[in-house]
Design a protein around this motif. Structure first.
Motif, PDB file in Angstrom:
ATOM      1  N   GLY A  24      13.535  -8.488  16.270  1.00  0.00           N
ATOM      2  CA  GLY A  24      14.454  -8.266  15.161  1.00  0.00           C
ATOM      3  C   GLY A  24      13.903  -7.178  14.265  1.00  0.00           C
ATOM      4  N   PRO A  25      14.713  -6.660  13.343  1.00  0.00           N
ATOM      5  CA  PRO A  25      14.234  -5.582  12.465  1.00  0.00           C
ATOM      6  C   PRO A  25      13.078  -6.045  11.579  1.00  0.00           C
ATOM      7  CG  PRO A  25      16.636  -5.766  12.400  1.00  0.00           C
ATOM      8  CD  PRO A  25      16.136  -6.980  13.119  1.00  0.00           C
ATOM      9  N   VAL A  26      12.032  -5.240  11.542  1.00  0.00           N
ATOM     10  CA  VAL A  26      10.878  -5.506  10.683  1.00  0.00           C
ATOM     11  C   VAL A  26      10.583  -4.244   9.894  1.00  0.00           C
ATOM     12  CG1 VAL A  26       8.427  -6.094  10.590  1.00  0.00           C
ATOM     13  CG2 VAL A  26       9.891  -7.158  12.320  1.00  0.00           C
ATOM     14  N   LYS A  27      10.492  -4.372   8.581  1.00  0.00           N
ATOM     15  CA  LYS A  27      10.157  -3.230   7.727  1.00  0.00           C
ATOM     16  C   LYS A  27       8.921  -3.606   6.905  1.00  0.00           C
ATOM     17  CE  LYS A  27      13.825  -0.822   8.949  1.00  0.00           C
ATOM     18  NZ  LYS A  27      14.402  -1.740   9.926  1.00  0.00           N
ATOM     19  N   GLU A  28       7.765  -3.151   7.367  1.00  0.00           N
ATOM     20  CA  GLU A  28       6.514  -3.386   6.644  1.00  0.00           C
ATOM     21  C   GLU A  28       6.003  -2.050   6.126  1.00  0.00           C
ATOM     22  OE1 GLU A  28       3.488  -5.514   8.694  1.00  0.00           O
ATOM     23  OE2 GLU A  28       4.777  -7.214   9.205  1.00  0.00           O
ATOM     24  N   THR A  29       6.446  -1.681   4.950  1.00  0.00           N
ATOM     25  CA  THR A  29       6.089  -0.368   4.410  1.00  0.00           C
ATOM     26  C   THR A  29       5.479  -0.447   3.014  1.00  0.00           C
ATOM     27  OG1 THR A  29       8.344  -0.113   3.570  1.00  0.00           O
ATOM     28  CG2 THR A  29       7.882   0.806   5.739  1.00  0.00           C
ATOM     29  N   SER A  30       5.241  -1.641   2.504  1.00  0.00           N
ATOM     30  CA  SER A  30       4.749  -1.760   1.132  1.00  0.00           C
ATOM     31  C   SER A  30       3.336  -2.337   1.033  1.00  0.00           C
ATOM     32  CB  SER A  30       5.701  -2.632   0.313  1.00  0.00           C
ATOM     33  OG  SER A  30       5.816  -3.926   0.885  1.00  0.00           O
ATOM     34  N   ARG A  31       2.778  -2.809   2.142  1.00  0.00           N
ATOM     35  CA  ARG A  31       1.441  -3.416   2.088  1.00  0.00           C
ATOM     36  C   ARG A  31       0.361  -2.394   1.777  1.00  0.00           C
ATOM     37  NH1 ARG A  31       0.011  -6.213   7.409  1.00  0.00           N
ATOM     38  NH2 ARG A  31      -1.866  -6.728   6.211  1.00  0.00           N
ATOM     39  N   PHE A  32       0.589  -1.147   2.154  1.00  0.00           N
ATOM     40  CA  PHE A  32      -0.407  -0.100   1.960  1.00  0.00           C
ATOM     41  C   PHE A  32       0.244   1.042   1.180  1.00  0.00           C
ATOM     42  CE2 PHE A  32      -1.167  -2.349   5.964  1.00  0.00           C
ATOM     43  CZ  PHE A  32      -2.405  -2.924   5.669  1.00  0.00           C
ATOM     44  N   PRO A  33       0.224   0.959  -0.141  1.00  0.00           N
ATOM     45  CA  PRO A  33       0.985   1.889  -0.982  1.00  0.00           C
ATOM     46  C   PRO A  33       0.558   3.342  -0.855  1.00  0.00           C
ATOM     47  CG  PRO A  33      -0.443   0.471  -2.314  1.00  0.00           C
ATOM     48  CD  PRO A  33      -0.439  -0.087  -0.942  1.00  0.00           C
ATOM     49  N   GLN A  34      -0.727   3.587  -0.588  1.00  0.00           N
ATOM     50  CA  GLN A  34      -1.162   4.971  -0.442  1.00  0.00           C
ATOM     51  C   GLN A  34      -0.478   5.634   0.748  1.00  0.00           C
ATOM     52  OE1 GLN A  34      -5.322   5.714   0.565  1.00  0.00           O
ATOM     53  NE2 GLN A  34      -5.374   7.360  -0.951  1.00  0.00           N
ATOM     54  N   GLN A  35      -0.501   4.941   1.892  1.00  0.00           N
ATOM     55  CA  GLN A  35       0.160   5.481   3.082  1.00  0.00           C
ATOM     56  C   GLN A  35       1.670   5.595   2.865  1.00  0.00           C
ATOM     57  OE1 GLN A  35      -2.262   3.188   3.125  1.00  0.00           O
ATOM     58  NE2 GLN A  35      -3.848   4.276   4.242  1.00  0.00           N
ATOM     59  N   ALA A  36       2.238   4.623   2.165  1.00  0.00           N
ATOM     60  CA  ALA A  36       3.677   4.645   1.901  1.00  0.00           C
ATOM     61  C   ALA A  36       4.067   5.803   1.004  1.00  0.00           C
ATOM     62  CB  ALA A  36       4.106   3.320   1.260  1.00  0.00           C
ATOM     63  N   ALA A  37       3.158   6.247   0.159  1.00  0.00           N
ATOM     64  CA  ALA A  37       3.440   7.377  -0.724  1.00  0.00           C
ATOM     65  C   ALA A  37       3.259   8.713  -0.009  1.00  0.00           C
ATOM     66  CB  ALA A  37       2.531   7.320  -1.957  1.00  0.00           C
ATOM     67  N   VAL A  38       2.237   8.785   0.855  1.00  0.00           N
ATOM     68  CA  VAL A  38       1.907  10.051   1.489  1.00  0.00           C
ATOM     69  C   VAL A  38       2.880  10.421   2.606  1.00  0.00           C
ATOM     70  CG1 VAL A  38       0.174  11.271   2.888  1.00  0.00           C
ATOM     71  CG2 VAL A  38      -0.528   9.920   0.889  1.00  0.00           C
ATOM     72  N   ALA A  39       3.231   9.449   3.467  1.00  0.00           N
ATOM     73  CA  ALA A  39       4.027   9.767   4.664  1.00  0.00           C
ATOM     74  C   ALA A  39       5.380  10.397   4.325  1.00  0.00           C
ATOM     75  CB  ALA A  39       4.210   8.512   5.502  1.00  0.00           C
ATOM     76  N   PRO A  40       6.191   9.829   3.410  1.00  0.00           N
ATOM     77  CA  PRO A  40       7.483  10.473   3.101  1.00  0.00           C
ATOM     78  C   PRO A  40       7.320  11.871   2.516  1.00  0.00           C
ATOM     79  CG  PRO A  40       7.447   8.212   2.327  1.00  0.00           C
ATOM     80  CD  PRO A  40       6.033   8.557   2.707  1.00  0.00           C
ATOM     81  N   THR A  41       6.254  12.081   1.732  1.00  0.00           N
ATOM     82  CA  THR A  41       6.003  13.416   1.179  1.00  0.00           C
ATOM     83  C   THR A  41       5.718  14.415   2.295  1.00  0.00           C
ATOM     84  OG1 THR A  41       5.091  12.428  -0.837  1.00  0.00           O
ATOM     85  CG2 THR A  41       4.556  14.733  -0.410  1.00  0.00           C
ATOM     86  N   THR A  42       4.948  13.989   3.285  1.00  0.00           N
ATOM     87  CA  THR A  42       4.658  14.848   4.427  1.00  0.00           C
ATOM     88  C   THR A  42       5.927  15.201   5.192  1.00  0.00           C
ATOM     89  OG1 THR A  42       2.472  13.838   4.654  1.00  0.00           O
ATOM     90  CG2 THR A  42       3.303  15.071   6.539  1.00  0.00           C
ATOM     91  N   LEU A  43       6.807  14.235   5.361  1.00  0.00           N
ATOM     92  CA  LEU A  43       8.027  14.457   6.132  1.00  0.00           C
ATOM     93  C   LEU A  43       8.962  15.448   5.459  1.00  0.00           C
ATOM     94  CD1 LEU A  43       8.821  10.834   7.331  1.00  0.00           C
ATOM     95  CD2 LEU A  43       7.826  12.695   8.645  1.00  0.00           C
ATOM     96  N   LYS A  44       8.861  15.572   4.148  1.00  0.00           N
ATOM     97  CA  LYS A  44       9.711  16.525   3.425  1.00  0.00           C
ATOM     98  C   LYS A  44       9.293  17.955   3.714  1.00  0.00           C
ATOM     99  CE  LYS A  44      10.666  13.354  -0.403  1.00  0.00           C
ATOM    100  NZ  LYS A  44      10.476  13.100  -1.852  1.00  0.00           N
TER     101      LYS A  44
END
Length: 208
Positions: A188-208
């Motif tokens: 089923g759908p799993v969204k685990e994107t908040s446990r590691f806030p540093q990675q969660a902040a960096v990855a979307p910035t990189t994708l831009k």
């Protein structure tokens, strides 16, 4: 949301689940554990390639097909088998009712960084479908988007993976790992994107 938007139309994986991890090794480790848990105690074996390198945790070292990564460490984790890259018959002979996944990198770093054969990838997908085994693609050492598509394996063969693991080029020098999985792998759908806030902040910035 940025990760989902980036991967929405990407070939090769249905991005039903997104899991951010603190390192590439942790991401590989978690992907294997997800595959093992899918079948409970009944399915736990992973098939990987001779010469492969999947990281430095105990699980990752055992999954790697390089003797120097386990030499002198005593007994390693049970449930791993290694076959030569490109030898589809060896994979076919190794799969049994206890096999939960096949783990490969699309680039053979032990052989002059050559891509694996397209027929081999297609054959692995067919075997996984026949035996209800998950196909896990480890691209943690390949820069995201290096082939013009988000994941390099799609430039080699037009197949779908059940899980893809990424890291290089995504976290701007910060340690991190990303698992993209379909519902077959996670149930089923799993969204685990908040446990590691540093990675969660960096990855979307990189994708831009």
């Amino acid at each position: 949301e940025a990760l989902i938007d980036f991967l929405e139309d990407s070939p090769g994986i249905a991005a039903d689940s997104i899991l951010l991890m603190p390192s590439a090794d942790e991401a590989v480790d978690r992907a294997i554990r997800l595959a093992r848990k899918r079948g409970g105690d009944a399915t736990f074996r992973t098939i990987a390639l001779v010469g492969s390198d999947h990281g430095r945790t105990g699980m990752c070292r055992t999954a790697s097909g390089r003797p120097e990564l386990t030499s002198g460490l005593g007994p390693m984790m049970a449930g791993f088998a290694h076959v030569p890259a490109g030898d589809l018959q060896a994979v076919r002979d190794t799969i049994d009712e206890q096999t939960c996944c096949i783990l490969i990198s699309p680039i053979d770093f032990a052989n002059a960084a050559r891509p694996v054969d397209a027929r081999f990838l297609n054959g692995l997908r067919e075997l996984c479908d026949q035996h209800d085994v998950l196909l896990i693609i480890d691209e943690t050492r390949i820069t995201l988007g290096a082939s013009g598509e988000p994941f390099t394996f799609t430039s080699i063969a037009y197949i779908s993976a059940d899980m893809v693991i990424a890291s290089a080029g995504l976290f701007g020098g910060v340690s991190g790992g990303l698992i993209v999985a379909n519902q077959r792998a996670t149930g089923g759908p799993v969204k685990e994107t908040s446990r590691f806030p540093q990675q969660a902040a960096v990855a979307p910035t990189t994708l831009k």
